[in-house]
Enzyme design. Structure first.
Site, PDB file in Angstrom:
ATOM      1  N   ASP A   8       0.860  -1.190   0.000  1.00 47.24           N
ATOM      2  CA  ASP A   8       0.000   0.000   0.000  1.00 47.24           C
ATOM      3  C   ASP A   8       0.894   1.237   0.000  1.00 47.24           C
ATOM      4  OD1 ASP A   8       0.849   0.397   2.604  1.00 47.24           O
ATOM      5  OD2 ASP A   8      -1.140   0.206   3.514  1.00 47.24           O
ATOM      6  N   CYS A  65       2.832  -3.487   4.026  1.00 42.89           N
ATOM      7  CA  CYS A  65       2.024  -2.300   4.313  1.00 42.89           C
ATOM      8  C   CYS A  65       2.737  -1.551   5.432  1.00 42.89           C
ATOM      9  CB  CYS A  65       0.578  -2.678   4.633  1.00 42.89           C
ATOM     10  SG  CYS A  65       0.325  -3.673   6.122  1.00 42.89           S
ATOM     11  N   THR A  67       2.412  -1.917   8.796  1.00 39.58           N
ATOM     12  CA  THR A  67       2.816  -2.858   9.851  1.00 39.58           C
ATOM     13  C   THR A  67       3.063  -4.270   9.334  1.00 39.58           C
ATOM     14  OG1 THR A  67       0.514  -3.404  10.241  1.00 39.58           O
ATOM     15  CG2 THR A  67       1.454  -1.642  11.600  1.00 39.58           C
ATOM     16  N   GLY A  68       2.506  -4.589   8.180  1.00 38.07           N
ATOM     17  CA  GLY A  68       2.509  -5.966   7.678  1.00 38.07           C
ATOM     18  C   GLY A  68       1.298  -6.749   8.141  1.00 38.07           C
ATOM     19  N   GLY A  70      -2.294  -5.683   8.422  1.00 30.82           N
ATOM     20  CA  GLY A  70      -3.538  -5.589   7.640  1.00 30.82           C
ATOM     21  C   GLY A  70      -3.441  -6.353   6.330  1.00 30.82           C
ATOM     22  N   HIS A  98       7.739 -24.484   9.328  1.00 31.26           N
ATOM     23  CA  HIS A  98       6.647 -25.092  10.104  1.00 31.26           C
ATOM     24  C   HIS A  98       5.260 -24.829   9.531  1.00 31.26           C
ATOM     25  CE1 HIS A  98       9.113 -25.488  14.120  1.00 31.26           C
ATOM     26  NE2 HIS A  98       9.744 -25.968  13.056  1.00 31.26           N
ATOM     27  N   ARG A 109       6.822   0.537   8.214  1.00 32.83           N
ATOM     28  CA  ARG A 109       6.967   1.446   9.360  1.00 32.83           C
ATOM     29  C   ARG A 109       7.595   0.720  10.551  1.00 32.83           C
ATOM     30  NH1 ARG A 109       0.853   3.862   8.457  1.00 32.83           N
ATOM     31  NH2 ARG A 109       1.410   5.252   6.730  1.00 32.83           N
ATOM     32  N   ARG A 132       4.760 -33.644  11.068  1.00 30.89           N
ATOM     33  CA  ARG A 132       3.705 -33.171  11.987  1.00 30.89           C
ATOM     34  C   ARG A 132       3.194 -31.789  11.575  1.00 30.89           C
ATOM     35  NH1 ARG A 132       8.559 -31.990  14.170  1.00 30.89           N
ATOM     36  NH2 ARG A 132       8.841 -30.104  15.418  1.00 30.89           N
ATOM     37  N   HIS A 133       4.065 -31.009  10.916  1.00 32.59           N
ATOM     38  CA  HIS A 133       3.638 -29.670  10.506  1.00 32.59           C
ATOM     39  C   HIS A 133       2.618 -29.742   9.369  1.00 32.59           C
ATOM     40  CE1 HIS A 133       6.634 -28.148  13.180  1.00 32.59           C
ATOM     41  NE2 HIS A 133       7.600 -28.779  12.527  1.00 32.59           N
ATOM     42  N   ARG A 136      -0.761 -30.096  10.802  1.00 30.71           N
ATOM     43  CA  ARG A 136      -1.275 -28.843  11.379  1.00 30.71           C
ATOM     44  C   ARG A 136      -1.761 -27.894  10.291  1.00 30.71           C
ATOM     45  NH1 ARG A 136       3.755 -29.178  15.596  1.00 30.71           N
ATOM     46  NH2 ARG A 136       2.771 -30.761  16.909  1.00 30.71           N
TER      47      ARG A 136
END
Ligand code: RB5
Length: 153
Positions: A8, A65, A67-68, A70, A98, A109, A132-133, A136
């Site tokens: 963004d 973005c 913060t990463g 949103g 994992h 930012r 195992r991952h 999950r």
């Protein structure tokens, strides 16, 4: 390798820097983000990137973005996407090993250019460990597909 990159308005400069970094490594980059600093809703880039990764047209994605967060939330709404918001290379490595994260996200930012490069490298250069991952992430897909989880009943 072909990666999609999106951003963004908070991350335009860092997007261009990471694009150049990837291209210099021989990665083909598809740019679906904004190229200006005008207000741009991150969900648009997240959706376009998510569709390209989920369809296999791109091998993975990088989303940036402020913060990463949103942009990762939006990408995770696309079926088949496991987008991870990371601020450090250890998390970036582990989320490939994992969680088999197919999109890596970070905040312009929050992290500087060198940390952003280290995050991208750690994610790109790691391999999913399976075992195992896999069970999950199969559960994550079950929740996504059915809004249910048999193991939780
Ligand atoms: C845009 O101001 C900002 O909210 C966005 O870049 C991102 O940080 C949201 O998660």
């Amino acid at each position: 390798m072909k990666l999609v990159i999106g951003n963004d308005h908070a991350a335009t400069e860092l997007k261009f820097q990471i694009m150049a970094y990837l291209e210099q490594k021989g990665v083909e980059v598809i740019n679906v983000g904004t190229d200006t600093n005008e207000s741009f809703d991150y969900a648009i880039a997240a959706f376009k990137a998510g569709k390209l990764v989920a369809s296999g047209e791109a091998d993975g994605g990088v989303l940036i973005c402020g913060t990463g967060v949103g942009i990762s939330m939006a990408a995770n709404k696309v079926r088949g996407i496991r987008a991870a918001a990371c601020s450090d290379p250890v998390t970036a490595r582990l989320t490939k090993q994992h969680n088999n994260a197919n999109i890596i996200c970070f905040g312009a930012r929050i992290v500087g250019l060198e940390m952003a490069k280290a995050i991208v490298d750690a994610w790109m250069n790691s391999e999913f460990e399976g075992g195992r991952h896999q069970n999950r992430i199969d559960m994550i897909a079950e929740i996504e597909e059915t809004q249910n989880l048999a193991a939780a009943q």
